[in-house]
Design an enzyme around this catalytic site. Structure first.
Site, PDB file in Angstrom:
ATOM      1  N   HIS A 173     -45.507  24.876  38.964  1.00 31.08           N
ATOM      2  CA  HIS A 173     -44.268  24.199  38.592  1.00 31.08           C
ATOM      3  C   HIS A 173     -43.083  24.816  39.309  1.00 31.08           C
ATOM      4  O   HIS A 173     -43.168  25.911  39.865  1.00 31.08           O
ATOM      5  CB  HIS A 173     -44.068  24.234  37.066  1.00 31.08           C
ATOM      6  CG  HIS A 173     -43.646  25.581  36.532  1.00 31.08           C
ATOM      7  ND1 HIS A 173     -42.745  25.738  35.503  1.00 31.08           N
ATOM      8  CD2 HIS A 173     -44.013  26.849  36.891  1.00 31.08           C
ATOM      9  CE1 HIS A 173     -42.575  27.019  35.242  1.00 31.08           C
ATOM     10  NE2 HIS A 173     -43.323  27.714  36.055  1.00 31.08           N
ATOM     11  N   CYS A 199     -38.333  20.267  39.113  1.00 34.27           N
ATOM     12  CA  CYS A 199     -39.662  20.167  38.503  1.00 34.27           C
ATOM     13  C   CYS A 199     -40.316  18.813  38.737  1.00 34.27           C
ATOM     14  O   CYS A 199     -41.483  18.736  39.176  1.00 34.27           O
ATOM     15  CB  CYS A 199     -39.609  20.515  37.017  1.00 34.27           C
ATOM     16  SG  CYS A 199     -38.737  19.320  35.972  1.00 34.27           S
ATOM     17  N   HIS A 217     -39.223  18.990  31.090  1.00 31.03           N
ATOM     18  CA  HIS A 217     -39.851  19.821  32.117  1.00 31.03           C
ATOM     19  C   HIS A 217     -41.289  19.364  32.328  1.00 31.03           C
ATOM     20  O   HIS A 217     -41.944  18.880  31.400  1.00 31.03           O
ATOM     21  CB  HIS A 217     -39.820  21.305  31.723  1.00 31.03           C
ATOM     22  CG  HIS A 217     -40.246  22.226  32.820  1.00 31.03           C
ATOM     23  ND1 HIS A 217     -39.554  22.337  34.006  1.00 31.03           N
ATOM     24  CD2 HIS A 217     -41.315  23.059  32.939  1.00 31.03           C
ATOM     25  CE1 HIS A 217     -40.164  23.214  34.794  1.00 31.03           C
ATOM     26  NE2 HIS A 217     -41.233  23.655  34.173  1.00 31.03           N
TER      27      HIS A 217
END
Length: 317
Positions: free
Chosen positions: A292, A232, A280
């Site tokens: 993402h 990520c 994240h």
């Protein structure tokens, strides 16, 4: 800096609905289990990113200090070569670091007294060696803590490397769960359900958003930052690098290095962080959408930002 190395502990994967009297889990139930399990693993992955970067930086600093100390060692060695008595001792006992031997004599004054007694070096040579000794000790004062930190981080890195096998096993189980739920199709839905970027605002943020959109469909591999696979924070790092800006490969650092903005002021290219520990991150592309890298069971894709608990928004430029 105190580093906390997380452990996977008793993480285990189970479908949860078993037994002949029960139906197989639905795709929705599998997705929830995957998401829950991944939220336990991803913080460890991001922490490993941080640890590797810090260890590499400290090892570089360690080498730089050692390089600065090396000329001082050479100066002292050259001075001691003028002392015949010391040369004889070297011959009898074998060559060893003269600088280290000098340090064992005690203070610089003690060393100078010994040099005077030997009457083998001129006064200016004595003064020069005394200054070298003081400088060397100053470098040691800087290098000692770095040596200790590098040793500690190296141990933590070794422990984390051992966890990698377990993490990879968890990742395989996630993929197996997804395959069982969806067959070989790799999932349901469209990775790009709307135009990407959804809106165009110009500037480097728009460039970063375009880059992120172009990576849709590529695989998630933890601790990677492109161009073929991403995790990520590796995806956001890569997208902004193409726009001319540098981000560090760790979600919390990216949070720290960006400027806080409100949701109402979001624009393409802004970073969206999730969960209380910011483990994240996605790149906003407009219209409530982000791009993402979700987890190893899913490729890079678009997703509504409200699908996960938001912890903050960050602007790079």
């Amino acid at each position: 800096m105190r580093l906390l190395v997380a452990t996977l502990g008793g993480l285990s994967l189970a479908i949860g609905i078993t037994g002949g009297a029960h139906a197989d889990p639905t795709p929705g139930e599998i997705e929830k289990q995957i998401d829950d399990k991944w939220n336990q693993i991803e913080p460890i992955i991001e922490q490993h990113n941080q640890l590797k970067i810090e260890l590499a930086a400290n090892q570089t600093k360690q080498k730089q200090l050692e390089a600065q100390i090396a000329p001082l060692r050479a100066l002292v060695d050259a001075a001691f070569d003028k002392v015949s008595a010391f040369a004889v001792m070297q011959y009898k006992n074998g060559r060893f670091s003269k600088l280290d031997a000098m340090l064992t004599t005690g203070s610089p004054d003690t060393f100078i007294d010994q040099m005077t007694m030997l009457n083998m070096l001129a006064k200016d040579e004595q003064d020069r060696i005394k200054d070298v000794l003081v400088a060397k000790r100053q470098y040691d004062a800087q290098k000692g803590p770095i040596d200790e930190l590098v040793a500690k981080q190296a141990e933590q890195e070794a422990a984390m490397a051992q966890q990698e096998t377990q993490i990879n096993a968890e990742i395989k189980n996630l993929n197996d769960m997804r395959t069982k739920a969806y067959g070989s199709s790799g999932g349901t839905g469209n990775l790009r359900p709307v135009a990407c970027p959804f809106e165009y605002t110009g500037g480097p943020g728009a460039k970063a958003a375009q880059v992120a959109c172009s990576e849709i469909g590529k695989r998630y591999v933890w601790a990677t930052e492109g161009p073929n696979t991403f995790d990520c924070s590796g995806l956001t790092l890569y997208a902004w690098k193409q726009a001319g800006y540098t981000l560090r490969h760790y979600t919390q650092w990216q949070y720290d290095d960006t400027t806080r903005v409100s949701r109402a002021n979001l624009k393409a290219g802004d970073l969206v962080f999730f969960y209380k520990d910011n483990h994240h991150v996605g790149l906003y592309v407009g219209g409530g959408w982000m791009v993402h890298a979700p987890n190893p069971s899913q490729p890079v894709q678009m997703k509504k930002i409200d699908a996960e608990p938001i912890s903050g928004y960050g602007r790079v430029a």
